[in-house]
Design a protein around this motif. Structure first.
Motif, PDB file in Angstrom:
ATOM      1  N   GLU A 111      -5.554  31.008 -31.347  1.00 45.58           N
ATOM      2  CA  GLU A 111      -6.659  31.336 -30.441  1.00 45.58           C
ATOM      3  C   GLU A 111      -7.924  31.713 -31.219  1.00 45.58           C
ATOM      4  N   GLU A 112      -7.744  32.256 -32.414  1.00 44.52           N
ATOM      5  CA  GLU A 112      -8.890  32.684 -33.214  1.00 44.52           C
ATOM      6  C   GLU A 112      -9.693  31.503 -33.763  1.00 44.52           C
ATOM      7  N   GLU A 113      -9.181  30.290 -33.591  1.00 48.48           N
ATOM      8  CA  GLU A 113      -9.957  29.117 -33.960  1.00 48.48           C
ATOM      9  C   GLU A 113     -11.138  28.906 -33.025  1.00 48.48           C
ATOM     10  N   SER A 114     -11.057  29.443 -31.828  1.00 57.59           N
ATOM     11  CA  SER A 114     -12.134  29.241 -30.845  1.00 57.59           C
ATOM     12  C   SER A 114     -12.750  30.543 -30.348  1.00 57.59           C
ATOM     13  N   ARG A 115     -12.119  31.689 -30.683  1.00 54.41           N
ATOM     14  CA  ARG A 115     -12.641  32.979 -30.229  1.00 54.41           C
ATOM     15  C   ARG A 115     -12.438  34.027 -31.319  1.00 54.41           C
ATOM     16  N   THR A 116     -13.274  35.040 -31.292  1.00 50.17           N
ATOM     17  CA  THR A 116     -13.083  36.149 -32.224  1.00 50.17           C
ATOM     18  C   THR A 116     -11.927  37.018 -31.730  1.00 50.17           C
ATOM     19  N   PRO A 117     -11.330  37.830 -32.612  1.00 54.54           N
ATOM     20  CA  PRO A 117     -10.269  38.737 -32.162  1.00 54.54           C
ATOM     21  C   PRO A 117     -10.724  39.648 -31.022  1.00 54.54           C
ATOM     22  N   GLU A 118     -11.965  40.088 -31.094  1.00 53.81           N
ATOM     23  CA  GLU A 118     -12.483  40.964 -30.037  1.00 53.81           C
ATOM     24  C   GLU A 118     -12.589  40.217 -28.705  1.00 53.81           C
ATOM     25  N   GLU A 119     -13.015  38.962 -28.748  1.00 54.01           N
ATOM     26  CA  GLU A 119     -13.125  38.156 -27.526  1.00 54.01           C
ATOM     27  C   GLU A 119     -11.756  37.888 -26.919  1.00 54.01           C
ATOM     28  N   ILE A 120     -10.770  37.648 -27.769  1.00 57.99           N
ATOM     29  CA  ILE A 120      -9.411  37.410 -27.269  1.00 57.99           C
ATOM     30  C   ILE A 120      -8.897  38.647 -26.560  1.00 57.99           C
ATOM     31  N   ARG A 121      -9.026  39.787 -27.211  1.00 57.44           N
ATOM     32  CA  ARG A 121      -8.535  41.033 -26.627  1.00 57.44           C
ATOM     33  C   ARG A 121      -9.261  41.347 -25.313  1.00 57.44           C
ATOM     34  N   LYS A 122     -10.587  41.240 -25.345  1.00 55.44           N
ATOM     35  CA  LYS A 122     -11.376  41.521 -24.136  1.00 55.44           C
ATOM     36  C   LYS A 122     -11.026  40.561 -23.014  1.00 55.44           C
ATOM     37  N   GLY A 123     -10.850  39.280 -23.358  1.00 55.28           N
ATOM     38  CA  GLY A 123     -10.532  38.279 -22.343  1.00 55.28           C
ATOM     39  C   GLY A 123      -9.178  38.505 -21.704  1.00 55.28           C
ATOM     40  N   LEU A 124      -8.184  38.850 -22.513  1.00 57.58           N
ATOM     41  CA  LEU A 124      -6.843  39.074 -21.965  1.00 57.58           C
ATOM     42  C   LEU A 124      -6.784  40.357 -21.138  1.00 57.58           C
ATOM     43  N   LEU A 125      -7.499  41.372 -21.570  1.00 57.01           N
ATOM     44  CA  LEU A 125      -7.545  42.604 -20.773  1.00 57.01           C
ATOM     45  C   LEU A 125      -8.266  42.364 -19.448  1.00 57.01           C
ATOM     46  N   HIS A 126      -9.266  41.470 -19.473  1.00 52.93           N
ATOM     47  CA  HIS A 126      -9.931  41.112 -18.220  1.00 52.93           C
ATOM     48  C   HIS A 126      -8.976  40.364 -17.290  1.00 52.93           C
ATOM     49  N   ILE A 127      -8.192  39.455 -17.867  1.00 49.65           N
ATOM     50  CA  ILE A 127      -7.193  38.742 -17.064  1.00 49.65           C
ATOM     51  C   ILE A 127      -6.265  39.740 -16.383  1.00 49.65           C
ATOM     52  N   TYR A 128      -5.791  40.736 -17.135  1.00 52.74           N
ATOM     53  CA  TYR A 128      -4.883  41.722 -16.536  1.00 52.74           C
ATOM     54  C   TYR A 128      -5.607  42.579 -15.498  1.00 52.74           C
ATOM     55  N   SER A 129      -6.883  42.861 -15.716  1.00 57.13           N
ATOM     56  CA  SER A 129      -7.625  43.657 -14.729  1.00 57.13           C
ATOM     57  C   SER A 129      -7.750  42.906 -13.407  1.00 57.13           C
ATOM     58  N   VAL A 130      -7.868  41.574 -13.470  1.00 61.46           N
ATOM     59  CA  VAL A 130      -7.911  40.773 -12.240  1.00 61.46           C
ATOM     60  C   VAL A 130      -6.543  40.810 -11.553  1.00 61.46           C
ATOM     61  N   MET A 131      -5.467  40.773 -12.338  1.00 65.20           N
ATOM     62  CA  MET A 131      -4.128  40.914 -11.765  1.00 65.20           C
ATOM     63  C   MET A 131      -3.996  42.263 -11.060  1.00 65.20           C
ATOM     64  N   GLU A 132      -4.456  43.327 -11.714  1.00 63.18           N
ATOM     65  CA  GLU A 132      -4.400  44.662 -11.108  1.00 63.18           C
ATOM     66  C   GLU A 132      -5.260  44.723  -9.848  1.00 63.18           C
ATOM     67  N   GLY A 133      -6.441  44.113  -9.907  1.00 63.66           N
ATOM     68  CA  GLY A 133      -7.319  44.104  -8.739  1.00 63.66           C
ATOM     69  C   GLY A 133      -6.714  43.350  -7.581  1.00 63.66           C
ATOM     70  N   CYS A 134      -5.991  42.272  -7.886  1.00 64.89           N
ATOM     71  CA  CYS A 134      -5.293  41.509  -6.857  1.00 64.89           C
ATOM     72  C   CYS A 134      -4.269  42.381  -6.142  1.00 64.89           C
ATOM     73  N   VAL A 135      -3.503  43.148  -6.918  1.00 65.11           N
ATOM     74  CA  VAL A 135      -2.508  44.055  -6.329  1.00 65.11           C
ATOM     75  C   VAL A 135      -3.192  45.113  -5.477  1.00 65.11           C
ATOM     76  N   ALA A 136      -4.249  45.735  -6.022  1.00 64.91           N
ATOM     77  CA  ALA A 136      -4.945  46.799  -5.302  1.00 64.91           C
ATOM     78  C   ALA A 136      -5.497  46.310  -3.970  1.00 64.91           C
ATOM     79  N   THR A 137      -6.059  45.114  -3.955  1.00 58.93           N
ATOM     80  CA  THR A 137      -6.582  44.544  -2.712  1.00 58.93           C
ATOM     81  C   THR A 137      -5.465  44.299  -1.716  1.00 58.93           C
TER      82      THR A 137
END
Length: 475
Positions: A201-227
């Motif tokens: 994944e680091e071939e196309s994104r920085t480590p920080e972007e990967i971490r931020k992106g995956l945490l955002h994915i999980y936040s959408v999962m959490e938001g889906c549950v909350a809704t």
């Protein structure tokens, strides 16, 4: 580019990645081509033909309305629920869509041509878009296939797309197509499965972007549950399936409060109720998906509840998580999703994640396998144990049919996610009690799933022509 974790986990709208997200994406691509070609101003008429499974179960899956939104220029990963409701209401009221957001055309769901018995050679989920001028001359036409997980392929470009994919994989530091290749990378480098995936994944994104992106994915999962936990009543579509998640949540909060006072503030996760919580998360996500809400394909919408449910288990019930810091919990999320993504690549490369192509084993089975791998890794499993967990989960989902009643992603889909999440957890636990050695490899079970899908009657592959779809009377 090679298939990556952010391809497998993408944000979209329910109820189906192959029947909603993919068609919307294809329609949006077609609309953009019209705009860039300069032909948009000359468009006088539009024709949309839907084939095979898209035509057979499109009404229940929201295919037609998704296409209308795509033709207006909306993309599934960007459109918000309020925009969906607003635009669909406007189209229904006026009978007119705004093609590419600019040209008003009298067009609606009833104007689409459905061909459920016509299967195009490439895939059962086919769709053709055609626009003509005032004299009836065709200005532009294109055929797309929705091949599962929101992925689309354009007719005539399959070979080129595959070649591009192969070339992009060669550029990766640690390319893999099979579990054997993945495990060999782990053996040679000493890396875990999640670390191999991260390096690529680091071939196309920085480590920080990967971490931020995956945490955002999980936040959408959490938001889906909350809704979902706030929405009561029955699900749309006519089956009158009652939403259970809000009532279950209130009951669980009362029954599973920790009497010992351990854990973080507000923690009411008594370990003996772990399965009830897993069931709740899976149901909540899939009830929201069935409502056309915002979800994460994981790797498909029909199986969207499994990975969030198992990840919830990892964060709340896995050993050592009771007093974990937020950073530690974030580490678990990132590692889990990277591992699950690596296994998802194997299914995408060697088989299919499309229920219309291989049955529900390709959706719920793949998600269960991915979740089992993710859980095994965050619980300290070796690469061999992680591979074993993924194999166990899929082995016991082989032959799973896709036969939704009324073409709706409700029965048996919602409960099936909860059952498959529990299977994933059990598979991970079984693998962790072993040393990683086992008789059937993950690659062998993936190939078996693919061959089983080929042999499966089309009645049981998202056509609503067999199984529960015909043996249960709709209410």
């Amino acid at each position: 580019m090679a298939v990556g974790v952010f391809d497998l986990f993408s944000i979209g709208m329910g109820p189906s990645s192959s029947h909603t997200v993919g068609p919307m994406r294809a329609a949006a691509v077609f609309a953009e081509e019209l705009k860039s070609s300069g032909a948009l101003d000359r468009v006088a008429s539009l024709r949309v033909d839907l084939y095979g499974s898209l035509a057979a179960t499109g009404h229940g899956h929201g295919t037609m309305t998704a296409i209308l939104l795509g033709l207006e220029g909306f993309h599934p990963e960007l459109i918000l629920p309020d925009e969906v409701e607003e635009r669909l209401a406007a189209i229904a009221d006026t009978g007119t869509l705004q093609l590419a957001g600019a040209v008003p055309l009298p067009y609606g769901v009833k104007d689409m041509v459905l061909r459920p018995l016509t299967i195009l050679p490439r895939h059962t989920n086919g769709m053709t878009f055609t626009v003509s001028d005032a004299d009836g001359n065709v200005l532009h036409t294109a055929t797309f296939f929705s091949v599962g997980g929101g992925f689309i392929v354009r007719e005539g470009e399959e070979d080129a797309a595959q070649q591009e994919l192969e070339e992009s994989k060669k550029e990766l530091p640690l390319p893999f197509r099979t579990a054997a290749e993945l495990l060999e990378h782990c053996r040679v480098t000493g890396l875990s499965i999640s670390e191999v995936m991260r390096v690529n994944e680091e071939e196309s994104r920085t480590p920080e972007e990967i971490r931020k992106g995956l945490l955002h994915i999980y936040s959408v999962m959490e938001g889906c549950v909350a809704t979902s936990l706030k929405r009561e009543g029955v699900l749309p579509g006519g089956l009158k399936v009652r939403r259970r998640a809000p009532d279950w949540y209130e009951r669980l909060k009362k029954e599973s409060s920790r009497p010992d006072g351990e854990g973080q503030d507000g923690d009411f996760h008594d370990p003996k109720y772990w399965q009830e919580w897993v069931n709740l998360i899976a149901l909540a996500v899939n009830e929201e998906n069935a409502s056309g809400g915002r979800v994460v394909t994981a790797p498909t919408n029909g199986a969207a509840g499994i990975i969030p449910a198992v990840l919830y288990y990892a964060l709340h019930f896995a050993p050592g998580m009771e007093n974990a810091s937020q950073e530690d919990r974030d580490d678990v999320v990132v590692k889990f999703l990277l591992t699950a993504g690596a296994v998802g690549v194997l299914y995408k490369e060697q088989a299919s994640i499309s229920g219309a192509e291989v049955g529900c084993q390709g959706e719920v089975g793949s998600a269960s396998s991915m979740a089992a791998a993710g859980l095994a890794e965050v619980m300290g499993g070796t690469p061999a144990q992680v591979e074993n967990a993924a194999e166990i989960a899929m082995e016991h989902n082989l032959g799973l049919t896709c036969d939704p009643i009324g073409g709706l992603v409700q029965v048996p889909c919602i409960e099936r996610n909860a059952i498959a999440a529990a299977k994933a957890i059990n598979a991970a636990k079984m693998a962790l009690w072993g040393d990683g050695s086992h008789r059937v490899s993950l690659d062998e079970v993936i190939v078996t799933m693919r061959e089983t899908g080929k042999d499966m009657s089309s009645k049981y592959k998202e056509t609503a022509m067999g199984g529960l779809a015909v043996n249960v009377v709709e209410c």
